[in-house]
Write an enzyme that holds these catalytic residues in place. Structure first.
Site: not given
Ligand code: NAD
Ligand code: DAU
Length: 373
Positions: A154-156, A179, A182-183
């Site tokens: 992730t970019d985070e 989060y 840990s990433k």
């Molecule tokens: P998600 O939460 O929708 O899915 C994650 C999946 O991983 C789930 O099915 C969960 O059961 C599985 N998982 C978690 N811990 C596990 C473990 N200990 N053993 C086996 N399986 C496990 O997440 P997502 O949004 O699909 O994200 C997927 C990946 O992409 C993550 O690594 C996240 O950090 C990364 N990522 C997400 C975003 C985003 O915007 N969602 C952006 C950049 C990177």
């Molecule tokens: O940048 C990549 C990341 O984006 C991924 O690595 C993470 O897995 C993914 O969950 C996401 O993280 P964010 O924290 O940016 O996403 P989230 O959708 O939780 O929140 C987006 C923004 O919106 C953040 O600034 C918090 C705000 N927010 C979120 C929720 C759920 C609100 O204002 N209201 C809300 O109810």
């Protein structure tokens, strides 16, 4: 598909067995669907089947193709924390490529309960690296030469930007939530296994994804469902935090390019020039709801400023020059079109959202305000 994006089958070449971790989640599910639809590879889907997991979208693809589950799609219900089970799963999969997406992914949950993030994202990645290291030692020279472990991050990990600048592959790490820390730790482990043990790895660091099938706890599904239900829409803090939004299928394009054509040991930042404040995103969704349900307009009246997320990162933005120039990646969706399609999808799939929320025992309420334990 844009002209510059090779087909999935061309990208995979001779790679026939793909292990996807986290394939029952949002982005992993999109990767698995793409592999099933656009190649004839066998997909091993290693997932603990946690609260955010669901296989409906994959079952729909298998049904479209007249495929029985367990033939080209093999679910491995394994928790990455269990080193022996991970090793057995990797042996069974005998993969040509591993795409590692499994992780706890929600920042708010990492504030309420950081422990699961440490064990899944850090120890889990360590267990996978060890199992994959042994696997590569067992491979023939030809298969080992083509093998990659692709770590999806992730970019985070880069922290929080001010008004100017963008993250790139040379930005120093500065994670600020449990989060993202840990990433970041898992990214470092992957790089260490490359440098010390010669493991062939590729990393990608992507910005915020959106699209269908995302568990309804993240901003875009939360806002859409609250607006549709006429409930208050929670906007954290002043609503001016910026995220760089990318449609999930564009991320999948980038992942397949990086996994199959990326240089070993290299990382690639992925983002589609989709910067928006949260307020802009929420207002756009409300305007769209006004068109779908004009009787309840204006939905923007439901927007409610709530107490901020602890440690809330202000701004993320990605400079995708490396993946664009070296691997030819381009996003195919702009935020306006992608957001409109996504909001329409959630409005049509409210039954699925209720089902997965119920399975997860999650009522749609605010997460992440508890003191860390
Ligand atoms: P998600 O939460 O929708 O899915 C994650 C999946 O991983 C789930 O099915 C969960 O059961 C599985 N998982 C978690 N811990 C596990 C473990 N200990 N053993 C086996 N399986 C496990 O997440 P997502 O949004 O699909 O994200 C997927 C990946 O992409 C993550 O690594 C996240 O950090 C990364 N990522 C997400 C975003 C985003 O915007 N969602 C952006 C950049 C990177
Ligand atoms: O940048 C990549 C990341 O984006 C991924 O690595 C993470 O897995 C993914 O969950 C996401 O993280 P964010 O924290 O940016 O996403 P989230 O959708 O939780 O929140 C987006 C923004 O919106 C953040 O600034 C918090 C705000 N927010 C979120 C929720 C759920 C609100 O204002 N209201 C809300 O109810």
């Amino acid at each position: 598909m844009s002209q510059t994006m090779p087909s999935t089958a061309d990208l995979l070449g001779n790679r026939r067995r793909i292990l996807v971790t986290g394939g029952a989640g949002f982005i992993g599910g999109a990767v698995v669907r793409r592999l099933l639809r656009d190649s004839d590879a066998t997909v091993f889907n290693l997932d603990k089947m946690g609260y955010a997991s669901d296989l409906t979208s994959i079952q729909e693809v298998l049904a479209e193709q007249g495929e029985a589950d367990g033939v080209r799609h093999r679910l491995q219900c394994v928790d990455l924390k269990d080193a022996e089970a991970v090793d057995a799963a990797v042996r069974e999969a005998n993969p040509d490529l591993v795409m590692h997406l499994a992780a706890e992914s929600h920042v708010d949950r990492s504030i309420s309960g950081p422990g699961e993030f440490i064990s899944s994202n850090i120890t889990g990645t360590y267990n996978l690296l060890q199992a994959v290291r042994s696997h590569v030692e067992r491979l023939s020279e030809a298969r080992a030469a083509a093998f990659r472990l692709h770590h999806i991050s992730t970019d985070e990990v880069f922290g929080s930007l001010g008004a100017e600048g963008r993250f790139s592959e040379t930005t120093p790490y500065d994670p600020r939530s449990p989060y993202s820390a840990s990433k970041a730790a898992s990214d470092h482990l992957v790089q260490a296994w490359h440098h010390t043990f010669g493991l062939p790895v590729v990393l990608t660091n992507c910005s915020n994804n959106y699209g269908p099938w995302q568990f309804p706890e993240k901003l875009i599904p939360v806002v859409t469902l609250k607006a549709a239900a006429g409930e208050p829409i929670p906007l954290y803090g002043d609503g001016l935090n910026v995220r760089d939004w990318l449609y999930v299928e564009d991320h999948v394009d980038a992942l397949l390019l990086a996994a199959c054509r990326g240089q070993s040991g290299r990382s690639y930042c992925v983002g589609g020039h989709g910067e928006k404040t949260n307020k802009e995103v929420v207002t756009t969704i409300c305007n769209q709801l006004d068109q779908h349900h004009p009787n309840n307009a204006p939905h923007a009246h439901l927007i409610t400023r709530v107490i901020d997320r602890p440690g809330h990162d202000r701004r993320y933005a990605i400079d995708p020059t490396r993946i664009t120039e070296e691997l030819g990646w381009q996003p195919r969706h702009n935020v306006e079109q992608g957001l409109a399609a996504t909001v329409a999808w959630y409005l049509q799939h409210q039954d699925w959202c209720s089902k997965v929320r119920d399975q997860a025992n999650y009522d749609g309420g605010r997460l992440g305000l508890n003191r860390p334990q």
